[in-house]
Scaffold this active site. Structure first.
Site, short mmCIF file in Angstrom:
data_model
loop_
_atom_site.label_atom_id
_atom_site.label_comp_id
_atom_site.label_asym_id
_atom_site.label_seq_id
_atom_site.Cartn_x
_atom_site.Cartn_y
_atom_site.Cartn_z
N CYS A 70 36.60 -7.86 39.43
CA CYS A 70 36.74 -6.40 39.49
C CYS A 70 36.34 -5.85 40.85
O CYS A 70 36.82 -4.81 41.27
CB CYS A 70 35.88 -5.74 38.42
SG CYS A 70 36.03 -6.53 36.83
N HIS A 108 40.45 -11.88 26.70
CA HIS A 108 40.88 -12.79 27.76
C HIS A 108 39.75 -13.61 28.37
O HIS A 108 39.99 -14.44 29.25
CB HIS A 108 41.68 -12.04 28.83
CG HIS A 108 40.87 -11.16 29.75
ND1 HIS A 108 40.58 -11.53 31.04
CD2 HIS A 108 40.32 -9.95 29.57
CE1 HIS A 108 39.89 -10.55 31.62
NE2 HIS A 108 39.72 -9.58 30.75
N ALA A 138 36.96 -5.05 26.88
CA ALA A 138 35.52 -4.76 26.94
C ALA A 138 35.23 -3.49 27.74
O ALA A 138 34.25 -2.81 27.48
CB ALA A 138 34.78 -5.94 27.53
N THR A 139 36.08 -3.18 28.71
CA THR A 139 35.87 -1.94 29.47
C THR A 139 35.89 -0.75 28.52
O THR A 139 35.01 0.11 28.55
CB THR A 139 36.96 -1.78 30.55
OG1 THR A 139 36.84 -2.88 31.47
CG2 THR A 139 36.83 -0.48 31.30
N ASN A 189 28.20 -11.65 34.61
CA ASN A 189 29.48 -12.26 35.00
C ASN A 189 29.45 -12.92 36.37
O ASN A 189 30.29 -13.74 36.68
CB ASN A 189 30.60 -11.23 34.94
CG ASN A 189 30.24 -9.92 35.60
OD1 ASN A 189 29.21 -9.30 35.30
ND2 ASN A 189 31.07 -9.47 36.51
N THR A 209 48.23 3.38 17.75
CA THR A 209 48.80 2.24 17.03
C THR A 209 48.14 0.95 17.50
O THR A 209 47.98 0.73 18.71
CB THR A 209 50.33 2.17 17.28
OG1 THR A 209 50.89 3.42 16.87
CG2 THR A 209 50.97 1.04 16.51
N SER A 268 35.75 -9.29 24.78
CA SER A 268 37.08 -9.20 25.36
C SER A 268 37.89 -10.46 25.07
O SER A 268 37.39 -11.57 25.25
CB SER A 268 36.93 -9.01 26.87
OG SER A 268 38.19 -8.98 27.49
#
Ligand code: PMP
Length: 391
Positions: free
Chosen positions: A324, A199, A73-74, A149, A237, A197
């Site tokens: 974070c 995770h 997501a960052t 969050n 890739t 995201s």
């Protein structure tokens, strides 16, 4: 009692079924999805397509072609802002956004972009009228998260999107803490871009996606150049096993969400009901269920600093705010924006529940938190009584 994990907003454990879906992407579909000239490459390409479809299905996208895979997501937030905002453009965002939005916005101000950072109400939510008042002829993007969050506060996106849409401005929503936790329907909610995201929804780390409506994508300037992957919008890739894992996690979320959302909500209410009798406890964020994510509870325990409470409960995995910003001594920018004092912020604990949280784990948490907070409060008051300065 095994360790109790109540830090799902930081990350979730990869679901066993997700892991099982990922293994063939290492073993059999190990080709480069761009190598369409042979069967092994085509197998990988098909696995990526299936995952793209699963992501599109979970968020109600019109087409799987509107899904762009990223490293998380960052990156999706960086791409949404940096890819759409040119010199002279104006961005509207809010003080409680994730740093991947706020720091990108700050960076863009050095490149001729002007930014309005909206204040939030004391419950952490943006007032739709404030968005309307901030719109200008040169506004090129509005970026607001769906769920915060740290507090679980849910911005009223459904009330904001018609205002933004009427002004002809695209709406970017950071859905990282919402997708897989509560229903998110980009089309009915009027969302033009959505970050998510892997995770945070029982998929792997290092993979995510940006939903971007076709009409908006035409204007997007890539951040990563040097390849034709993702239609030239994001070179490099593809992380096939990660993407397959994200797809499996989205498929799983589509299946289980109707059952898990109310169950997690109920356990979060049980936790709050169990902590309240301690007294001098304050909840940050909205109290109205409709304005809250199911699994996040942010509580200040007056008179008991987190740094004294948590070492007393080594079996409990919780955090003070976002992972974070955990290491920094500064007050969380989210709590600061909500008017929480630095003194209170030091006592804040964020509990974030998940699909595998049990009632026993919640009751254990209540017992251990109660004992630890009481012990810290008592030792603090004894300390004060013994201190000559307090006489
Ligand atoms: N936005 C929000 C609201 C988040 O909670 C997080 C993760 N803490 C991110 C963005 C960044 O996500 P990722 O870890 O995938 O880069």
């Amino acid at each position: 009692m095994p360790p109790v994990y109540l830090d799902h907003a930081a990350t979730t454990q990869v679901d066993e079924s997700v892991l099982a879906a990922m293994l063939p992407a290492f073993r059999e579909a190990f080709g480069n999805p761009a190598s369409r000239g042979h069967a092994i490459g085509r197998r990988a390409s098909k696995a990526v397509d299936d995952a793209r479809f699963a992501v599109a299905t979970l968020i109600g996208a019109r087409s799987m072609r509107d899904i762009l895979f990223t490293s998380g997501a960052t990156e999706a937030n960086n791409l949404a802002l940096s890819g759409l905002l040119r010199p002279g453009a104006h961005l509207i965002t809010a003080r409680t956004e994730h740093k991947s939005v706020l720091d990108t916005a700050l960076h863009l101000t050095q490149h001729g972009v002007t930014v309005t950072v909206l204040d939030v109400q004391p419950d952490g939510r943006v007032d739709p009228a404030a968005v309307a008042a901030a719109l200008r002829p040169e506004t090129a993007l509005v970026s607001l998260m769906l769920v915060n969050n740290e507090t679980g506060a849910r911005h009223p996106i459904e009330a904001i999107s018609p205002i933004v849409q009427q002004a002809g401005v695209p709406l970017h929503v950071d859905g990282t803490q919402a997708v897989g936790q509560l229903p998110v329907e980009v089309q009915t909610m009027g969302i033009d871009l959505l970050s998510l995201s892997g995770h945070k929804l029982y998929g792997p780390m290092g993979v995510g996606a940006l939903y971007i409506r076709r009409e908006v994508r035409r204007h997007l300037v890539p951040m990563l150049r040097g390849g034709a992957q993702e239609g030239g919008t994001r070179a490099g890739t593809l992380n096939v096993p990660g993407i397959v894992g994200l797809g499996a996690a989205c498929q799983l979320a589509t299946d289980v969400l109707p059952a898990t959302e109310p169950q997690i909500r109920h356990l979060r209410q049980r936790l709050w009901a169990g902590l309240k009798p301690l007294g001098r406890v304050h909840r940050q964020g909205p109290t109205d269920e409709a304005a809250l994510a199911p699994g996040i509870l942010n509580v200040a325990f007056e008179g008991a600093d987190r740094s004294a409470v948590l070492p007393r409960i080594p079996e409990l995995a919780v955090s003070g705010g976002s992972a974070c910003t955990e290491g920094s001594l500064a007050i969380s920018h989210v709590l600061d924006a909500m008017g929480v004092s630095a003194e209170r912020a030091k006592t804040v604990i964020r509990f974030s529940l998940g699909r595998h949280t049990t009632a026993e784990a919640i009751d254990f948490t209540i017992d251990r938190m109660t004992a630890a907070v009481q012990a810290v409060r008592q030792s603090d008051s004894r300390h004060r009584d013994a201190s000559p300065r307090s006489r």
